[in-house]
Design an enzyme around this catalytic site. Structure first.
Site, PDB file in Angstrom:
ATOM      1  N   HIS A 217       0.812  -1.210   0.000  1.00  0.00           N
ATOM      2  CA  HIS A 217       0.000   0.000   0.000  1.00  0.00           C
ATOM      3  C   HIS A 217       0.847   1.261   0.000  1.00  0.00           C
ATOM      4  O   HIS A 217       0.328   2.357   0.134  1.00  0.00           O
ATOM      5  CB  HIS A 217      -0.912   0.023   1.229  1.00  0.00           C
ATOM      6  CG  HIS A 217      -1.907  -1.074   1.252  1.00  0.00           C
ATOM      7  ND1 HIS A 217      -1.640  -2.293   1.824  1.00  0.00           N
ATOM      8  CD2 HIS A 217      -3.150  -1.166   0.742  1.00  0.00           C
ATOM      9  CE1 HIS A 217      -2.690  -3.082   1.683  1.00  0.00           C
ATOM     10  NE2 HIS A 217      -3.613  -2.424   1.019  1.00  0.00           N
ATOM     11  N   HIS A 398      -4.933   8.533   4.651  1.00  0.00           N
ATOM     12  CA  HIS A 398      -5.942   8.875   5.661  1.00  0.00           C
ATOM     13  C   HIS A 398      -6.754  10.098   5.258  1.00  0.00           C
ATOM     14  O   HIS A 398      -7.983  10.111   5.409  1.00  0.00           O
ATOM     15  CB  HIS A 398      -5.293   9.106   7.023  1.00  0.00           C
ATOM     16  CG  HIS A 398      -6.285   9.380   8.114  1.00  0.00           C
ATOM     17  ND1 HIS A 398      -7.110   8.401   8.616  1.00  0.00           N
ATOM     18  CD2 HIS A 398      -6.612  10.527   8.768  1.00  0.00           C
ATOM     19  CE1 HIS A 398      -7.890   8.924   9.547  1.00  0.00           C
ATOM     20  NE2 HIS A 398      -7.616  10.209   9.657  1.00  0.00           N
TER      21      HIS A 398
END
Length: 584
Positions: A217, A398
């Site tokens: 990721h 995020h």
């Protein structure tokens, strides 16, 4: 960098649309992802895999006869929501139960577990396998904490072949667990990847250096070294993997499947040069190589890197690995062509009914919408900084995930208010939309939190400070129970708990909701800043704990920002109400 995109927020949906349009022989679009376009044998186990988009051919490219029955495809680097997983599982179910397969990441675990619980309540036998092949992400004594990378392929392939052969659910699960136990991977990277619309990579590596033990990721590696030659890289990866032989395997004469995986920018010719030395080393170790795989199997956009996986076979696992399969990105042997399945994936959105609500609760719903709007504004303003903080030890998404979630929540809440919903229904709709569109760990937790507050407020009465404090306490309990985080783990819980305690104390002292909330905001801000001194014990940042020391947790910071924005919304409402009273 990723160059070809339209609106970054629409990238995943448009990618899936194009994938289905170009691979209709294998897959059809269903709500939440894709499913086989062909019929499966009734009564057999359905394997539904999934994860974030951005890793093609994982996960949609592994759907087809002899491989997965469906793939839940989340947003970029974000786990699919529980609703997406549920939808794909329902579309893929053959009547023999559903096995959910995914990499062992916090968001995936949360959402797939929620979907599993929902399916079980409907009487569907549903089990899960979380792949844990990455040896860099946790020591051998804590294998259950390891993440899943290219080893996903070995576990999914043998589980699917077992299903195709008519194995029972218990036997399919046993095969998947055995394959997971016998799979080990190790990876490196030379540059990080850049998400569509991103201005910089999620992580960088100094010129001439290589990150060791990176994640798919974009998580930075656990260490760095000078860039080796191709032979030296092969020697490093083989040595790391041969240092940890699965229990029950005798290395001399063992049969093993090697998978040399390109992560996006390291191309086939380079991989072949590396594999040349890998093959020599495995032979020197006395191993029998079976069906080696070299190519792009689990990628990470334009990340320049590679990983090596070793899958240690036994007789049954080898038979299942070599069984025929026909998927867009993985084909072997000849499968018996099956008729097309009916296109009943249910892509159309279903309008949810609005329960009756009192006038007081409908008025409160308007205030809920205003609070969510304030949350959206502050997230939009700070998304880039939240991503920067997250990238220190995580994957840097995020801010993007919070933007997707809160925007969806505002849209759903606005629709609910227009249709006459009360406070509880508005929060329920907002929470479900947040979880569904954001995916990832934060999506699951914020969705859970909004639902818990909605349950406490109800649709009958005008919410007071006590009801709101109860809702916040219930939200904290739900998050800690489901996510398993506690104070000190460097997560949003480090902010939520002191905020909860301060709010409860203020309400119990007889202060107004606005005043009590304001005091709690101060506690939240202090707690968020204090997370800079903590080492992460949960989630993707855990393997890179030392990198995050001195930087606050992104989830904690975003929660502190949101509760402060909501307080400003409450103050503004009070000002408006007082002005109206004076005018009257």
């Amino acid at each position: 960098m990723t160059r070809l995109f339209n609106e970054p927020a629409a990238f995943a949906d448009e990618m899936i649309e194009g994938f289905v349009a170009s691979h209709g022989r294998w897959v059809r679009r269903v709500s939440g992802g894709v499913a086989r376009s062909t019929r499966s044998t009734p009564g057999t186990v359905a394997l539904v895999i999934g994860g974030g988009s951005g890793h093609y051919p994982a996960f949609g490219g592994l759907v087809g006869q002899g491989l997965a029955h469906g793939a839940a495809m989340g947003n970029l680097f974000a786990s699919p929501s529980a609703q997406q997983v549920y939808n794909v599982a329902k579309a893929s179910d053959n009547g023999g139960g559903v096995l959910l397969g995914y990499g062992n990441y916090a968001g995936d675990v949360l959402h797939f577990t929620q979907a599993q619980e929902k399916l079980r309540k409907e009487g569907i036998d549903c089990r899960s396998i979380a792949v844990t092949d990455d040896i860099s992400s946790a020591p051998a004594r804590e294998m259950h904490k390891r993440r899943g990378i290219a080893g996903d392929l070995t576990v999914f392939k043998v589980a699917a072949a077992a299903s195709e052969a008519g194995y029972t659910m218990d036997d399919v699960v046993q095969i998947a667990e055995r394959a997971n136990h016998r799979t080990r991977s190790f990876g490196v990277a030379f540059t990080g990847c850049t998400l569509p619309g991103g201005e910089r990579p999620l992580f960088t590596v100094p010129e001439g250096r290589m990150a060791v033990g990176m994640g798919i990721h974009g998580e930075p590696g656990i260490g760095e070294t000078d860039i080796p030659t191709a032979d030296e890289l092969a020697e490093l990866m083989v040595a790391k993997l041969l240092a940890e032989i699965p229990e029950g395997v005798q290395i001399s004469g063992a049969r093993v499947v090697p998978i040399l995986n390109g992560l996006g920018s390291v191309k086939y010719e380079e991989l072949f040069v590396v594999y040349r030395r890998v093959a020599q080393l495995l032979a020197e170790a006395g191993l029998d190589v079976v069906d080696p795989q070299v190519g792009e199997l689990v990628t990470s956009f334009d990340m320049a890197g590679t990983s090596l996986t070793l899958f240690w076979l036994d007789e049954e696992l080898e038979q299942l690995w070599l069984a025929p399969a026909d998927a867009p990105a993985f084909r072997r042997g000849a499968v018996t062509a099956q008729a097309l399945a009916s296109d009943d994936g249910g892509l159309a959105d279903v309008e949810l009914s609005i329960p009756a609500a009192s006038a007081e609760s409908r008025a409160a719903a308007v205030r809920v919408l205003a609070a969510l709007g304030a949350a959206k504004d502050v997230v939009d303003a700070n998304a880039e900084e939240l991503g920067r903080i997250d990238a220190i030890a995580g994957d840097g998404d995020h801010g993007i995930g919070m933007e997707r979630g809160v925007r969806a929540a505002v849209e759903a809440a606005a629709d609910a208010v227009v249709r006459g919903a009360g406070a509880a229904t508005t929060l329920h709709f907002a929470g479900d939309a947040w979880a569904d569109k954001a995916g990832g760990t934060s999506g699951a937790l914020w969705g859970m939190a909004l639902r818990a507050v909605g349950d406490a407020l109800g649709n009958a009465n005008a919410p007071d400070g006590g009801a709101v404090a109860t809702g916040v306490a219930d939200a904290a309990a739900a998050i800690m129970n489901f996510g398993k985080a506690k104070v000190g783990d460097k997560t949003l819980v480090d902010v939520l708990v002191p905020f909860r305690d301060a709010l409860e104390a203020g309400v119990q002292d007889g202060r107004s909701l606005t005043d009590a909330w304001g005091t709690a905001v101060v506690a939240a801000q202090q707690a968020a800043e204090a997370t800079a001194n903590l080492l992460p014990l949960m989630g993707r940042a855990r393997p890179h704990a030392e990198k995050s020391l001195g930087t606050p947790d992104a989830g904690a910071v975003s929660m502190a920002l949101i509760v402060k924005a909501i307080h400003e919304s409450l103050l503004q409402e009070n000002t408006i109400e007082n002005s109206m009273k004076e005018t009257a």
